[in-house]
Design a protein around this motif. Structure first.
Motif, PDB file in Angstrom:
ATOM      1  N   ASP A 229       7.344  -2.411  -8.521  1.00 15.08           N
ATOM      2  CA  ASP A 229       8.663  -2.048  -8.003  1.00 15.08           C
ATOM      3  C   ASP A 229       8.691  -0.578  -7.592  1.00 15.08           C
ATOM      4  O   ASP A 229       8.793  -0.266  -6.424  1.00 15.08           O
ATOM      5  N   ASP A 230       8.576   0.305  -8.588  1.00 15.88           N
ATOM      6  CA  ASP A 230       8.555   1.718  -8.223  1.00 15.88           C
ATOM      7  C   ASP A 230       7.175   2.336  -8.451  1.00 15.88           C
ATOM      8  O   ASP A 230       6.975   3.509  -8.208  1.00 15.88           O
ATOM      9  N   ARG A 231       6.218   1.542  -8.935  1.00 18.70           N
ATOM     10  CA  ARG A 231       4.828   1.965  -9.007  1.00 18.70           C
ATOM     11  C   ARG A 231       3.943   0.725  -9.109  1.00 18.70           C
ATOM     12  O   ARG A 231       4.408  -0.335  -9.507  1.00 18.70           O
TER      13      ARG A 231
ATOM     14  N   GLY B  26      -8.235  10.987  -2.043  1.00 18.26           N
ATOM     15  CA  GLY B  26      -7.147  11.591  -2.815  1.00 18.26           C
ATOM     16  C   GLY B  26      -7.427  11.499  -4.305  1.00 18.26           C
ATOM     17  O   GLY B  26      -7.199  12.457  -5.057  1.00 18.26           O
TER      18      GLY B  26
ATOM     19  N   VAL C 163      -0.777   3.946  -5.452  1.00 18.59           N
ATOM     20  CA  VAL C 163      -1.851   3.630  -4.502  1.00 18.59           C
ATOM     21  C   VAL C 163      -2.244   4.942  -3.825  1.00 18.59           C
ATOM     22  O   VAL C 163      -1.391   5.620  -3.245  1.00 18.59           O
ATOM     23  N   PHE C 164      -3.511   5.302  -3.958  1.00 12.16           N
ATOM     24  CA  PHE C 164      -4.023   6.566  -3.418  1.00 12.16           C
ATOM     25  C   PHE C 164      -5.152   6.273  -2.436  1.00 12.16           C
ATOM     26  O   PHE C 164      -5.767   5.214  -2.485  1.00 12.16           O
ATOM     27  N   THR C 165      -5.452   7.245  -1.590  1.00 18.25           N
ATOM     28  CA  THR C 165      -6.686   7.138  -0.828  1.00 18.25           C
ATOM     29  C   THR C 165      -7.842   7.426  -1.790  1.00 18.25           C
ATOM     30  O   THR C 165      -7.655   8.100  -2.824  1.00 18.25           O
TER      31      THR C 165
ATOM     32  N   VAL D 257      -6.263   9.645 -11.559  1.00 20.24           N
ATOM     33  CA  VAL D 257      -5.057   9.040 -10.967  1.00 20.24           C
ATOM     34  C   VAL D 257      -4.486   7.920 -11.827  1.00 20.24           C
ATOM     35  O   VAL D 257      -3.355   7.486 -11.613  1.00 20.24           O
ATOM     36  N   GLY D 258      -5.250   7.425 -12.791  1.00 21.98           N
ATOM     37  CA  GLY D 258      -4.740   6.381 -13.666  1.00 21.98           C
ATOM     38  C   GLY D 258      -5.724   6.074 -14.777  1.00 21.98           C
ATOM     39  O   GLY D 258      -6.785   6.702 -14.872  1.00 21.98           O
TER      40      GLY D 258
ATOM     41  N   PHE E 102      -0.436  10.322  -2.027  1.00 21.94           N
ATOM     42  CA  PHE E 102      -1.242   9.255  -1.426  1.00 21.94           C
ATOM     43  C   PHE E 102      -2.606   9.839  -1.046  1.00 21.94           C
ATOM     44  O   PHE E 102      -3.608   9.543  -1.675  1.00 21.94           O
ATOM     45  N   CYS E 103      -2.643  10.720  -0.035  1.00 22.80           N
ATOM     46  CA  CYS E 103      -3.949  11.240   0.419  1.00 22.80           C
ATOM     47  C   CYS E 103      -4.437  12.399  -0.444  1.00 22.80           C
ATOM     48  O   CYS E 103      -5.634  12.637  -0.525  1.00 22.80           O
TER      49      CYS E 103
ATOM     50  N   TRP F 186       0.822  -1.231   0.000  1.00 25.27           N
ATOM     51  CA  TRP F 186       0.000   0.000   0.000  1.00 25.27           C
ATOM     52  C   TRP F 186       0.847   1.267   0.000  1.00 25.27           C
ATOM     53  O   TRP F 186       0.321   2.348  -0.204  1.00 25.27           O
ATOM     54  N   THR F 187       2.175   1.126   0.186  1.00 22.59           N
ATOM     55  CA  THR F 187       3.037   2.306   0.127  1.00 22.59           C
ATOM     56  C   THR F 187       3.570   2.564  -1.283  1.00 22.59           C
ATOM     57  O   THR F 187       4.273   3.543  -1.510  1.00 22.59           O
TER      58      THR F 187
ATOM     59  N   PRO G 260       3.934   3.901  -4.954  1.00 19.07           N
ATOM     60  CA  PRO G 260       3.355   5.007  -5.718  1.00 19.07           C
ATOM     61  C   PRO G 260       2.288   4.471  -6.678  1.00 19.07           C
ATOM     62  O   PRO G 260       2.467   3.413  -7.289  1.00 19.07           O
TER      63      PRO G 260
ATOM     64  N   ARG H 297       3.531   4.528   7.530  1.00 17.00           N
ATOM     65  CA  ARG H 297       4.200   4.853   6.269  1.00 17.00           C
ATOM     66  C   ARG H 297       5.384   5.793   6.484  1.00 17.00           C
ATOM     67  O   ARG H 297       6.383   5.700   5.775  1.00 17.00           O
TER      68      ARG H 297
END
Lengths: 433, 89
Positions: free
Chosen positions: A209-211, A118, A113-115, A130-131, B44-45, A108-109, A111, A348
């Motif tokens: 890996d990085d996203r 968010g 992954v958003f709230t 966001v994507g 993130f947020c 979940w950390t 990049p 986090r």
């Protein structure tokens, strides 16, 4: 900067704060409406271009860019220390709202992954999705507008609970027919965009890996244990498990708090929205998560009463109906602690794992989240436990073999400084001392 | 349109956008590494709560990209750790 005191300072210009300020001003009070953001509206009303829901009568009362970092009680009122100077008022209405609540899962950390909030903020506030293949996950009705706004970009919605739970609360639903219509409208929109809506399903891991490039989703059995996992490719995740009320200021002021039905720590309000501390009112999510409509009603009650008027009975009836719906919602979308694997990061900021939290209890003898915080540092980082506070409290309680208490959550929510300040902010006012 | 640089690359933004939103729109997902694990982080947020999206703007580190409005000509760069390694002794 010190100006003459306002009758009422409203902190937070979202739905609750705007309603409170309008109600108080309508009854002749001198109001200061403070918000940390550059524009009023809060997380709910985001208006990029022209459309502005702020009543013209209020515009002169709005102090934008005023992040309140401490509230001091004085004999005849309050001093609000903000990032743009001090504001004095005889009465304070706290309407600071809430933010997405998170349950940690491996990855979940990463990049990407958003709230859920968010993702909504990026889209509605800035016009940026966001994507292109977004997994929307978590629990609660808020996932629906998030998915509906992202439209064809959503790969699927994975709701850990099931809206069918509302069937257990026919009266609460019947008292709020508008909510039913709203829910049905969103489900129809998802259907129209061919977005699959899965219930009793959760994202249990994110990969990359990085996203993020994929997630593992799992069906949940009756005990919320994951069964039948599968992997789904995606380039973004929007996840949220309800909301965490923003309680720094009520806690600074010494307001009574309690554990609400959704497991959140909330400040206790009486029938006129008064906190336990004289001169302090509460409106909106700070006294129980219930959505924008309830926030507006509570704000109107608080604003009217704080200005010395008696709030209309119709408002009290509306509040009762909306609170009944909120209770049904909390029962329908119950949030468990989850069972993240030992190497999952919980905090986090300080990169503290589930294992380190559990070891603080099992090996080192901590008995509450405060103790674990001192031993393993969850909640000690930049966000000061805002993101991991709920999960840390759940994990600690579970390791201690007991349920989460209000004291557990208070220990991770008390922050003497409620917003980031510069040394310059702190030095300001020293000459008066 | 607003133009700024990110780690030497030119990026365009719409007026009023935050640094974070503009970077996201330009395809970037991370612009910070964590202090301990050196792990990549970005938005993130998105609303100023989590502090994951810290970035250096015009030489000033520790700014939340999600809340910092981008201005024409801004020089934005990735942040490593606390962004104040030069102060470490």
């Amino acid at each position: 900067m010190t100006t003459s005191p306002a009758d009422i300072a409203v902190i937070g210009a979202g739905p609750a704060g705007l309603a409170a300020a309008a109600a108080a001003r309508g009854r002749g009070a001198r109001v200061a409406l403070l918000d940390s953001a550059g524009r009023p509206g809060g997380q709910y009303w985001r208006h990029r271009d022209g459309h502005n829901p702020i009543p013209a009568s209020l515009r002169q009362d709005i102090l934008a860019g005023h992040a309140v970092w401490h509230v001091e009680v004085e004999a005849d009122g309050f001093v609000l220390h903000t990032t743009a100077g001090e504001v004095r008022a005889r009465t304070v209405i706290v309407a600071t709202g809430a933010y997405d609540r998170q349950l940690p899962f491996p990855g979940w950390t990463l990049p990407g992954v958003f709230t859920a909030g968010g993702a909504q903020a990026m889209l509605k506030g800035h016009g940026v999705p966001v994507g292109d293949r977004v997994v929307v996950a978590g629990t609660g009705p808020f996932l629906l507008p998030v998915a509906a706004a992202l439209r064809h970009r959503v790969t699927g919605v994975f709701e850990a609970g099931s809206p069918l739970g509302f069937a257990r609360h026919p009266l609460a639903v019947a008292r709020n027919p508008g909510k039913l219509v709203e829910g049905a409208r969103y489900l129809r929109a998802l259907h129209g965009h061919r977005i699959p809506f899965h219930t009793r399903t959760a994202v249990v891991a994110a990969h990359g890996d990085d996203r993020v490039h994929a997630v593992t989703v799992a069906r949940l059995d009756r005990n919320r244990r994951p069964v039948s996992e599968r992997e789904i490719e995606c380039d973004a995740v929007a996840v949220g498990y309800g909301f965490t009320p923003q309680l720094e200021l009520p806690l600074q002021l010494g307001c009574d708090t309690r554990l609400d039905a959704d497991g959140s720590l909330v400040a206790t309000a009486d029938e006129w929205q008064r906190a336990s501390v004289p001169g302090v009112y509460l409106a909106g999510e700070v006294c129980g998560v219930g959505g924008a409509q309830l926030s507006v009603v509570e704000g109107a009650i608080a604003g009217a009463h704080a200005a010395g008027a008696r709030p209309r009975r119709s408002l009290l009836r509306k509040r009762a109906a909306l609170r009944a719906f909120a209770a049904a919602m909390h029962d329908t979308y119950r949030v468990g602690a989850g069972r993240p694997a030992d190497d999952t990061i919980v905090c986090r900021c300080e990169e503290v794992t589930v294992r380190e939290v559990r070891e603080s209890v099992v090996d080192l003898g901590a008995t509450d989240p405060r103790g674990v915080k001192l031993l393993a540092r969850p909640g000690m980082g930049l966000c000061q436990g805002r993101v991991c506070g709920y999960a840390t409290a759940c994990l600690v309680a579970e390791a201690c073999g007991r349920p989460v208490t209000a004291a557990d959550l208070r220990g991770l929510a008390a922050r003497p400084i409620a917003a980031p300040v510069t040394l310059g902010n702190l030095a300001e006012g020293v000459e008066d001392a | 349109m607003t133009t700024f640089s990110f780690d030497g690359e030119e990026v365009t933004a719409e007026p009023g956008q935050s640094v974070g939103a503009a970077l996201l729109a330009a395809g970037y997902r991370s612009w910070r590494t964590t202090r301990h694990g050196g792990a990549p982080r970005g938005l993130f947020c998105g609303i100023g709560v989590c502090f994951d999206c810290l970035v250096v703007v015009n030489g000033r580190p520790g700014l939340r990209a999600c809340l910092t409005e981008v201005r024409d000509g801004d020089v934005v760069s990735s942040q490593e750790g606390a962004g104040r390694d030069h102060l470490a002794c």
